[in-house]
Motif scaffolding. Structure first.
Motif, short mmCIF file in Angstrom:
data_model
loop_
_atom_site.label_atom_id
_atom_site.label_comp_id
_atom_site.label_asym_id
_atom_site.label_seq_id
_atom_site.Cartn_x
_atom_site.Cartn_y
_atom_site.Cartn_z
N GLU A 1 47.72 41.28 26.28
CA GLU A 1 47.67 40.21 25.09
C GLU A 1 49.22 40.90 24.36
N HIS A 2 50.23 40.39 24.85
CA HIS A 2 51.51 40.89 24.29
C HIS A 2 52.32 39.58 23.45
N TYR A 3 51.67 38.42 23.27
CA TYR A 3 52.52 37.52 22.50
C TYR A 3 51.83 37.20 21.14
N GLY A 4 52.62 37.08 19.97
CA GLY A 4 52.15 36.99 18.73
C GLY A 4 52.12 35.47 18.50
N LEU A 5 52.06 35.06 17.18
CA LEU A 5 51.79 33.84 16.69
C LEU A 5 53.12 33.31 16.93
N SER A 6 54.34 33.93 16.40
CA SER A 6 55.51 33.36 16.43
C SER A 6 55.95 32.77 17.84
N THR A 7 55.61 33.59 18.84
CA THR A 7 56.06 32.95 20.19
C THR A 7 55.10 31.92 20.75
N GLN B 1 45.32 33.45 27.02
CA GLN B 1 44.70 34.75 27.19
C GLN B 1 45.55 36.05 27.03
N GLU B 2 47.25 35.70 26.91
CA GLU B 2 48.34 36.80 26.92
C GLU B 2 48.61 36.72 25.34
N VAL B 3 47.70 36.00 24.33
CA VAL B 3 48.16 35.91 22.84
C VAL B 3 47.19 37.05 22.20
N LYS B 4 47.83 37.71 21.33
CA LYS B 4 47.17 38.90 20.50
C LYS B 4 45.85 38.07 19.85
N ASN B 5 45.02 38.63 19.64
CA ASN B 5 43.93 37.89 18.97
C ASN B 5 43.85 36.44 18.96
N HIS B 6 43.65 35.99 20.38
CA HIS B 6 43.96 34.65 20.68
C HIS B 6 42.98 33.70 20.08
N ARG B 7 41.79 34.11 19.81
CA ARG B 7 40.64 33.13 19.13
C ARG B 7 41.06 32.67 17.71
N LYS B 8 41.67 33.45 17.00
CA LYS B 8 42.14 33.08 15.90
C LYS B 8 43.81 32.68 15.85
N THR B 9 44.52 33.24 16.71
CA THR B 9 46.10 32.90 16.73
C THR B 9 46.33 31.65 17.35
N MET B 10 45.61 31.29 18.35
CA MET B 10 46.01 29.94 19.09
C MET B 10 45.47 28.58 18.31
N LEU C 1 48.17 26.17 17.27
CA LEU C 1 48.37 24.74 17.63
C LEU C 1 48.14 23.85 16.56
N THR C 2 48.01 24.30 15.41
CA THR C 2 48.23 23.44 14.13
C THR C 2 49.66 23.51 13.42
N ILE C 3 50.24 24.89 13.57
CA ILE C 3 51.63 24.85 13.01
C ILE C 3 52.54 24.26 14.03
N GLY C 4 52.41 24.39 15.29
CA GLY C 4 53.19 23.92 16.01
C GLY C 4 53.60 22.36 16.08
N PRO C 5 52.32 21.63 16.18
CA PRO C 5 52.67 20.08 16.17
C PRO C 5 53.21 19.75 14.95
N LEU C 6 52.61 20.45 13.66
CA LEU C 6 53.24 20.10 12.28
C LEU C 6 54.80 20.22 12.52
N ILE C 7 55.36 21.43 12.83
CA ILE C 7 56.89 21.60 13.11
C ILE C 7 57.57 20.46 13.93
N VAL C 8 56.69 20.12 15.01
CA VAL C 8 57.39 18.87 15.88
C VAL C 8 57.50 17.64 14.99
N LEU C 9 56.47 17.35 14.46
CA LEU C 9 56.27 16.04 13.52
C LEU C 9 57.30 16.29 12.56
N SER C 10 57.56 17.40 11.68
CA SER C 10 58.80 17.41 10.69
C SER C 10 60.14 17.15 11.42
N VAL C 11 60.30 17.93 12.33
CA VAL C 11 61.64 17.58 13.08
C VAL C 11 61.73 16.24 13.61
N TYR C 12 60.57 15.63 14.19
CA TYR C 12 60.90 14.21 14.63
C TYR C 12 61.10 12.97 13.31
N LEU C 13 60.21 13.20 12.34
CA LEU C 13 60.49 12.38 11.15
C LEU C 13 61.67 12.49 10.66
#
Length: 448
Positions: free
Chosen positions: A5-11, A219-228, A232-244
Motif C-alpha cells: 500500500e504505497h498510494y495516498g489520498l492525493s495520488t 489495493q495499493e492505496v493506504k488504508n484503502h477502505r477509508k481512503t478510496m 471517489l467523492t473528492i475526485g468527481p467533485l473536482i471534475v464537476l468543478s472544472v467542467y462547470l
C-alpha cells in the motif's frame, strides 16, 4: 505476492481526476446545451446530476475493489463476487462494444479538430479518414512501445488542464459581447424542452466516463477502505468543478447561441475571441493534444483486454490470443483484434453520422449508458454484502448503492430520451453481446 500500500489520498484523487477529465467536455458542451434548449441553468443541473451518479456509483464499487483479491478491474469484480460467466458476458461487451466505440468516436473527433486547425474542408469523409489514421498510429505505437504510450499520456494529462482552467478563469472577467455567427452557420435559438433536458445526461455520462478505471489501484492505496470512498467523492467533485467552470467560461465568452449554432467549432471561436487568430490556433492545438491523449489512453488499455479475457479462457481461440510477445510483454493477436474491432466501429460511426441515424448523438454514448445499467448488478451485490454483515456501514452498504442504482436509472432515461427509436435497439444489441459472452462461458464451463 501481496501488493504494497504505497498510494495516498492525493495520488488516488489525482488519478481519478486525470482519468475522468478527458475529451468529452470539449465537444459535448454544445450537445448538452442543445438538449437543454440553450438553458444554462438546466445545463448546470445535469452536470450536477451526472457527477452525483458517478460519486455514488464509484463509492459503491470501491467496496468491491477493497475486498477483491484479483486484478483486472470491473471484470474481476463480476468474476469474484457474482459469476465468472457474467464476467465473461461483461468482458465481451467491453471488448466488442464499449472500448471500440469510444475509441472510434474520439478518433473521429480528433479528425474534426485537426481539420479546424489546418483549415481543411470539413467533410465527414475527411474527418473519418483522419480518425482512422490517428487510431492506427496510436494502436501501433502502444504495441511497439509502452514507454512512449505512457509518456504521451502523462504529457497530455497536464496539457488538457491548461485550456479548461484558462477558459474558466478568463470567462470570470469577460466583458465583451458575443461574436457574430459565421455566414455559413445557421442560427439556432433557445427553446423550451420540458423533460427533454434528460437527453443531456448521455453526453454528460460520456464526459465523466473513465472513473471506473481508478478502482483498479484500490489495493495499493493506504488504508484503502477509508481512503478510496473519500477519494471517489473528492475526485468527481473536482471534475464537476472544472467542467462547470469551463462550461460557464465558454458561455461567457461566445454566448449560448454561438455554441448552439456552431457546435464543435465553438471552441475555435473561444480562442479567437481571447487572443485573435493566433489564439484560435493555440487553443485548438491544446484541445487536439488533449483529445489525442484520450485516444492514446484508451488504445493503451484496450489492446490488452482481449489478452486478459483469453487468459481466463473467455474467448474463442484463447490459446492463440493469449500468446505474448516476450519483448513487448503483450499479445500481438490481442492488439490486432482490438484494432480491427475499432476500425469496424469507426465505419459504423461514419454511417450513423452520414445518415443521422442517432439524431445528433453517437454510438459511444449508448454504450456508456449500457455500462451504467450493467453496474446495477454490482451495486446489488454490495447491498447483499451489507445484509450478510461483510459491510458494516449503512451508508456504504445501503445508501450509496441505492443512490447509485437510482443514478443508473436516470442515465438510462437520459439515453432513451436522447434517441427513443435507436437507443433501445442499441441497448438490446449490447445486451445480446453480453448473452453471447455468457453462453460462451456456459459452453466452455468458465467458472461457476
Amino acid at each position: 505476492m501481496e501488493k504494497k500500500e504505497h498510494y495516498g489520498l492525493s495520488t488516488a484523487v489525482s488519478m481519478i481526476v486525470g482519468i475522468s477529465i478527458g475529451s468529452g467536455i470539449f465537444f459535448k458542451s454544445d450537445d448538452i446545451l442543445k438538449a437543454t434548449g440553450g438553458s444554462v441553468w438546466l445545463g448546470v443541473l445535469v452536470f450536477i446530476i451526472g457527477a452525483f451518479c458517478v460519486i455514488f456509483g464509484s463509492i459503491t464499487l470501491s467496496q468491491l475493489a477493497s475486498r477483491s483479491t484479483k486484478e483486472g478491474g470491473i471484470i474481476s469484480y463480476y468474476e469474484e463476487f457474482v459469476s465468472s460467466r457474467l464476467a465473461s458476458a461483461f468482458g465481451w461487451f467491453q471488448m466488442l462494444v464499449y472500448f471500440p466505440t469510444i475509441t472510434a468516436v474520439v478518433s473521429w473527433v480528433s479528425g474534426i479538430y485537426t481539420i479546424s486547425l489546418l483549415n481543411f474542408p470539413s467533410t465527414l469523409e475527411l474527418q473519418t479518414l483522419l480518425g482512422f489514421l490517428y487510431l492506427s498510429f496510436f494502436f501501433l505505437m502502444n504495441y511497439l512501445s509502452y514507454k512512449l504510450g505512457g509518456a504521451f499520456q502523462n504529457l497530455t494529462t497536464i496539457v488538457k488542464m491548461i485550456p479548461l482552467i484558462g477558459v474558466a478563469l478568463i470567462g470570470l472577467f469577460w466583458t465583451q459581447g458575443a461574436p457574430m455567427l459565421p455566414k455559413d452557420v445557421v442560427a439556432v435559438e433557445s427553446s423550451i424542452v420540458g423533460w427533454g433536458f434528460l437527453a443531456a445526461l448521455a453526453p454528460i455520462a460520456f464526459s465523466f466516463d473513465g472513473w471506473i478505471v481508478s478502482t483498479s489501484i484500490t489495493q495499493e492505496v493506504k488504508n484503502h477502505r477509508k481512503t478510496m470512498p473519500l477519494a471517489l467523492t473528492i475526485g468527481p467533485l473536482i471534475v464537476l468543478s472544472v467542467y462547470l467552470a469551463f462550461f460557464l467560461g465558454m458561455i461567457a465568452i461566445v454566448g449560448t447561441e454561438y455554441i448552439l449554432s456552431a457546435g464543435d467549432q465553438a471552441i475555435s471561436q473561444v480562442g479567437y475571441s481571447i487572443f485573435g487568430a493566433s489564439g484560435e490556433k493555440i487553443l485548438l492545438i491544446f484541445v487536439l493534444i488533449a483529445i489525442l491523449g484520450v485516444v492514446n489512453g484508451i488504445s493503451l488499455g484496450y489492446i490488452r483486454l482481449p489478452q486478459t479475457l483469453a487468459s481466463k479462457h473467455m474467448l474463442p481461440f484463447s490459446g492463440k490470443i493469449a500468446q505474448m510477445n516476450d519483448k513487448k510483454g503483450l499479445s500481438p493477436y490481442s492488439a490486432l483484434l482490438a484494432y480491427l474491432i475499432t476500425v469496424f466501429w469507426l465505419v459504423i460511426h461514419f454511417l450513423t453520422q452520414k445518415y443521422n441515424i442517432l439524431a445528433g448523438g453517437d454510438i459511444s454514448e449508448i454504450a456508456i449508458v449500457f455500462s451504467y445499467v450493467a453496474y446495477v448488478i454490482l451495486y446489488l451485490k454490495v447491498i447483499g454484502l451489507k445484509k450478510t454483515g461483510h459491510i458494516k456501514s449503512a451508508f456504504l452498504g445501503t445508501t450509496a448503492p441505492i443512490l447509485g442504482i437510482f443514478g443508473s436509472i436516470i442515465i438510462l432515461l437520459g439515453g432513451l430520451t436522447a434517441n427513443p427509436v435507436y437507443s433501445p435497439l442499441f441497448l438490446l444489441f449490447s445486451g445480446t453481446i453480453c448473452l453471447l459472452g455468457y453462453f460462451y462461458g456456459v459452453r466452455t464451463n468458465v467458472g461457476r
